[in-house]
Design an enzyme around this catalytic site. Structure first.
Site: not given
Ligand code: GCO
Ligand code: MG
Length: 408
Positions: A37, A122, A147, A159, A216, A218, A242, A268, A289, A318, A322, A345, A408
């Protein structure tokens, strides 16, 4: 059988995807996902310039040997670009092997260990009302695990939270952020730590104790902040928390683990099984993940999950948008076969993506299944792919309220 050609297809239906198509002299074709991505063309160039010339004329059945050759011979190991490129070759070879054997890939990985693959979707909301609507919408689609991401009062954009309820299951940034520079979001961990438990309290009160909930983080917290969050969420019985701390420092999770029983998931942005060594042997996590696409393919993912199984650690592969439908299909075959499956997911792709990638998986009553087509079960419509040329696109980034760049 020999590999006669390998082509890299870059297409951008709802977003950019990089796909490797390997063709054999027997006329079989295999597909592999190499999408990274926001950095798609780096992998496309790595494949075209450095990998494709190496695989022409090789025996496509020799998957392990090809994997080891691509991993070891380059001298430069690991890294997201390299591992996504190797993953694409690996997936395409499993696809070909499945087609040659007239078997779906999960049969080659040991056969089905379960009847379906439980998926989580999500939900997100700018406030409780929109969050509840989003959760209900996911329940109506059949999801039994959800989620939960939420806006934080005082922050402009977070995000993982859809900007409007109309975005449904999608919160990602295409096509709006195409051809633009990365969007700047803001972050305040103290405000988040105060707010999040109140949201889970409200969600449990509204939806009861049985709905499976995930969250999540992040990579935004320090170990101490993550430990505090894990503890404060214990009453709400999360399936997992996560990416609570940055991925580079596995030791951070020792602190978190010793302080909370909230299950932990990470990986991820990892690219190899080595990234998990400490986390698995010290049992610092509950779920792996990684994406098949970003960890070098099915060959190393199967080994990684067998290693994790020795420590009662499960999969949580994951699966955001993307990951292309090819990468998702690879995940579903692995999910079905391994003993230590946890959850998958699932963020459904957009209509244009489904037009370019014809898929044979199903989603019924909250469970995915890869289907019974030989190989991975995905076909690429190259004519449709050509209608959607690449467009540069960026993920967003974060600054703290004082302007400092943050995770982020
Ligand atoms: C998730 C992720 C995604 C990522 C994205 C980045 O848990 O699915 O955090 O949203 O941010 O795949 O490329
Ligand atoms: Mg994630």
């Amino acid at each position: 059988m020999r590999i006669s050609s390998a082509d890299v297809v870059v297409t951008s239906p709802d977003r950019n995807f990089v796909t490797l198509k390997i063709t054999t002299d027997d006329g079989l074709t295999g597909l592999g996902d190499a999408t990274l991505n926001g950095r798609e063309l780096a992998v496309a160039a790595y494949l075209t310039e450095h990998v494709v010339p190496l695989i022409i004329d090789r025996d496509p059945h020799r998957i392990e040997d090809t994997w080891q050759f691509l991993y070891r011979s380059a001298y430069w190991r690991r890294g997201p670009v390299t591992m996504a490129a190797i993953a694409a070759v690996d997936m395409a070879l499993w696809d070909i092997k499945g087609k040659a054997a007239s078997l779906p890939v999960y049969q080659l990985l040991g056969g089905a260990s379960r009847t379906g693959i439980r998926a989580y979707g999500h939900a997100s909301g700018l406030d409780l009302e929109s969050l509840f609507d989003s959760i209900r919408m996911h329940q109506s689609l059949g999801f039994t695990a959800i989620r939960v991401q939420t806006a934080v009062p005082g922050l402009r954009a977070v995000y993982g939270v859809a900007a409007s309820a109309g975005e449904g299951t999608r919160y990602d940034y295409e096509p709006a952020r195409r051809q633009a520079l990365p969007a700047e979001e803001d972050w305040d961990t103290a405000a988040y730590l105060r707010h999040l438990p109140t949201v889970f309290d409200a969600v449990r009160a509204e939806f009861g104790p049985e709905l499976t909930l995930l969250h999540d983080g992040h990579h935004r917290m320090t170990p101490n902040q993550a430990a505090r969050l894990g503890r404060s969420l214990e009453p709400y019985d999360l399936f997992w928390l996560e990416d609570c701390t940055p991925a580079e420092n596995p030791e951070a999770l020792r602190r978190v683990r010793s302080q909370t029983t909230t299950p932990l998931a990470i990986g991820e942005v990892f690219n190899t099984a080595f990234d998990y060594q400490t986390l698995i042997t010290e049992q610092l996590i509950d779920y792996v993940r990684s994406a098949v696409t970003h960890t070098g393919g099915l060959t190393p993912m199967k080994k990684l999950m067998d290693f994790a199984a020795m420590y009662q650690i499960k999969s949580g592969i994951h699966g955001p948008t993307d990951i292309s439908p090819v990468g998702m299909a690879a995940a579903l075959h692995l999910d079905l076969a391994i003993h230590n499956f946890g959850i998958q997911e699932y963020m459904p792709h957009g209509e244009l993506t489904n037009e370019v990638f014809r898929q044979s998986f199903s989603f019924t009553d909250g469970d995915l299944h890869p289907g019974e087509q030989p190989g991975l079960g995905v076909e690429l419509d190259e004519g449709a792919a050509a209608r959607f040329p690449y467009e540069r696109a960026y993920l967003p980034f974060n600054r703290l309220l004082d302007g400092t760049v943050h995770d982020w």
